[in-house]
Design an enzyme around this catalytic site. Structure first.
Site, PDB file in Angstrom:
ATOM      1  NE  ARG A  65      -6.867   3.880   6.040  1.00 10.79           N
ATOM      2  CZ  ARG A  65      -5.910   4.247   6.893  1.00 10.79           C
ATOM      3  NH1 ARG A  65      -6.144   4.268   8.179  1.00 10.79           N
ATOM      4  NH2 ARG A  65      -4.725   4.613   6.456  1.00 10.79           N
ATOM      5  CB  CYS A  91      -5.107  10.698  12.154  1.00 14.30           C
ATOM      6  SG  CYS A  91      -3.532   9.937  12.368  1.00 14.30           S
ATOM      7  CG  ASP A 122       3.295   1.229   9.496  1.00 15.38           C
ATOM      8  OD1 ASP A 122       2.883   2.037  10.347  1.00 15.38           O
ATOM      9  OD2 ASP A 122       3.367   1.500   8.284  1.00 15.38           O
ATOM     10  CE  LYS A 181      -1.761   1.440   4.104  1.00 10.29           C
ATOM     11  NZ  LYS A 181      -1.369   2.832   4.368  1.00 10.29           N
ATOM     12  CG  ASN A 182       2.529   2.659   3.545  1.00 15.12           C
ATOM     13  OD1 ASN A 182       1.339   2.916   3.375  1.00 15.12           O
ATOM     14  ND2 ASN A 182       3.069   2.530   4.743  1.00 15.12           N
ATOM     15  NE  ARG A 190       0.257  10.026  10.414  1.00 18.17           N
ATOM     16  CZ  ARG A 190      -0.133   8.965   9.731  1.00 18.17           C
ATOM     17  NH1 ARG A 190      -1.212   8.326  10.073  1.00 18.17           N
ATOM     18  NH2 ARG A 190       0.556   8.540   8.701  1.00 18.17           N
TER      19      ARG A 190
END
Ligand code: UD1
Length: 420
Positions: A398, A117, A306, A22-23, A122
């Protein structure tokens, strides 16, 4: 709204395929704004964040065509509305990645304020400071950030602190600058590398002098290109934890072990048996009770933030005491209260979590607060006695493609049901 129901206690065994990262997909999709010609992207994961980025590009005027072999062709030459709308930015902060390429290609961008968030405030001040130093005129109101620059100019910018999307935004912004841009204290995550490799293979001139300094020599245009997104090291790491936490034996295919080095080191320290090949990593935890390990999150090549929540779940039922220090985000311990509902013994002091391993977790009703926190709850549910119900699972969608399908193939019992 949906929830996941997990019947815990099954040992996981078998093989699972890693999806695209994803990133890496997000910045590479954003970078298609820089091109005059269509670009084809392959191995994109089927995730909510990826569809949000495609929706954002489409809302600005990009034309997207789904190809037969699961690729996507994106033609961003027709962008006529360089605006990232609130509804999209609010669901995905990484929408700010369009800022750099929009300024570079179209000289203007209007981005909804991303706000804070669940894992911290952030801010995007480094992105904005870098763009301002490149000559962008930036104004804000309570809802939007407005950026304008006739021609961005090459500069020398040092990030005050390492930022992944900040590095990506400034690299994309400087692609067409006259002269040489130097960015210091850049992120070295493999996903940043994938963006650089993609842009270089399209005609950009990006290099590194030392690991954390990126040099961009401006070019006039980028060439039509195809690219396959690199595999998702965080997804792979999560499935390895699923093997470890259930005392199982899991092989993750389609991932280069070099992407997982700090994670593999921790598994070995815990006493798991690890086997690696060119494009797989296998964990066998059937014969050992794992020892808890201490973790301190850092930018790459350190232990990834993560993976912090997933290893927290693993430590809760591993032997002994451990500490986990979260150095990247200020508020990334929201899974702690939920893991405690399941019987975990964790106490918090600032950015450090102290964990004492317990013999068992017990299934409970828990709430997912962010993407990786929800992964840790799924992992805990795999070993929790009886039944675990996880609410707010839109977070997990997500970042994990078909998570219950992949885990069920390994022997888990997870169902998804609507919340009525
Ligand atoms: C990216 C990843 C995310 C990962 C994170 C850290 C994407 C789409 N997301 O997020 O999964 O958890 O890297 O590896 O790639 N900061 C500032 N000002 C800025 C930018 C960042 O203060 O302008 C701070 C942040 O609040 C945070 C730290 O720097 O404390 C690192 O954040 P950053 O690397 O920017 O995270 P993201 O790029 O948003």
């Amino acid at each position: 709204m949906e929830r996941l129901i997990i019947k815990g206690g099954n040992q996981l065994h078998g093989e699972v395929e890693c999806s695209g990262a994803k990133n890496a997909g997000l910045p590479i999709l954003a970078s298609t704004i820089l091109f005059d010609d269509p670009v084809s992207i392959f191995n994109l994961p089927h995730l909510k964040d990826i569809s949000t980025m495609l929706e954002l590009l489409n809302s600005m005027g990009s034309v997207i065509r789904f190809e037969e072999d699961d690729g996507i062709e994106i033609d961003s030459s027709s962008i006529d509305n360089p605006e990232a709308r609130y509804e999209l930015v609010k669901t995905m902060r990484a929408s700010v990645l369009v800022m750099g390429p929009l300024l570079a290609k179209y000289g203007k961008a209007k981005i909804s304020q991303p706000g804070g968030c669940n894992i911290g405030t952030r801010p995007i001040d480094f992105h904005l400071a870098g763009l301002q130093q490149m000559g962008a005129n930036i104004t804000t109101d309570s809802k939007f950030i407005y950026l304008e620059a006739e021609n961005l100019k090459a500069t020398h910018f040092k990030f005050p602190k390492i930022s992944v999307t900040g590095t990506e935004n400034l690299i994309m912004a400087s692609i067409f600058c006259d002269g040489t841009t130097t960015l210091e204290n850049c992120a070295r995550e493999p996903e940043v590398e994938d963006l650089i490799n993609f842009l270089n293979s399209s005609g950009a001139k990006i290099s590194r002098t030392d690991d954390a300094t990126v040099i961009i020599e401006g070019v006039a245009a980028l060439n039509r290109n195809n690219w396959s997104i690199l595999p998702d090291r965080i997804e792979a790491g999560t499935y390895l934890v699923a093997g470890a936490i259930t005392n199982g034996h899991v092989k993750v295919n389609g991932i280069q072990p070099s992407l997982l080095e700090p994670i593999i080191e921790k598994f070995k320290e815990m006493g798991a048996f690890i086997n690696t090949g060119k494009d797989f990593v296998e964990i066998d935890a059937t014969l050992t009770d794992l020892k808890a390990c201490n973790i301190s999150t850092e930018p790459f090549p350190g232990f990834p933030t993560d993976m912090q929540a997933q290893f927290m779940a693993l430590n809760t039922i591993s032997k002994g005491e451990s500490t986990i220090v979260e150095n990247v985000f200020e508020n990334r311990f929201q899974h702690v209260v939920e893991l405690k509902k399941m019987g975990a013994d964790i106490s918090l002091n600032g950015s450090t979590a102290y964990i004492s391993g317990v013999a068992n977790l017990v299934g409970s009703s828990v709430i997912a607060s962010d993407l990786r926190a929800s992964a840790s709850l799924v992992l805990a549910g795999l070993v929790g006695k009886n039944r675990t119900e996880i609410e707010n699972i839109f977070h997990i969608d997500r970042g994990y493609e078909c998570i219950e399908e992949k885990l069920n193939k390994l022997g888990a019992e997870i169902i998804r049901e609507p919340v009525v």
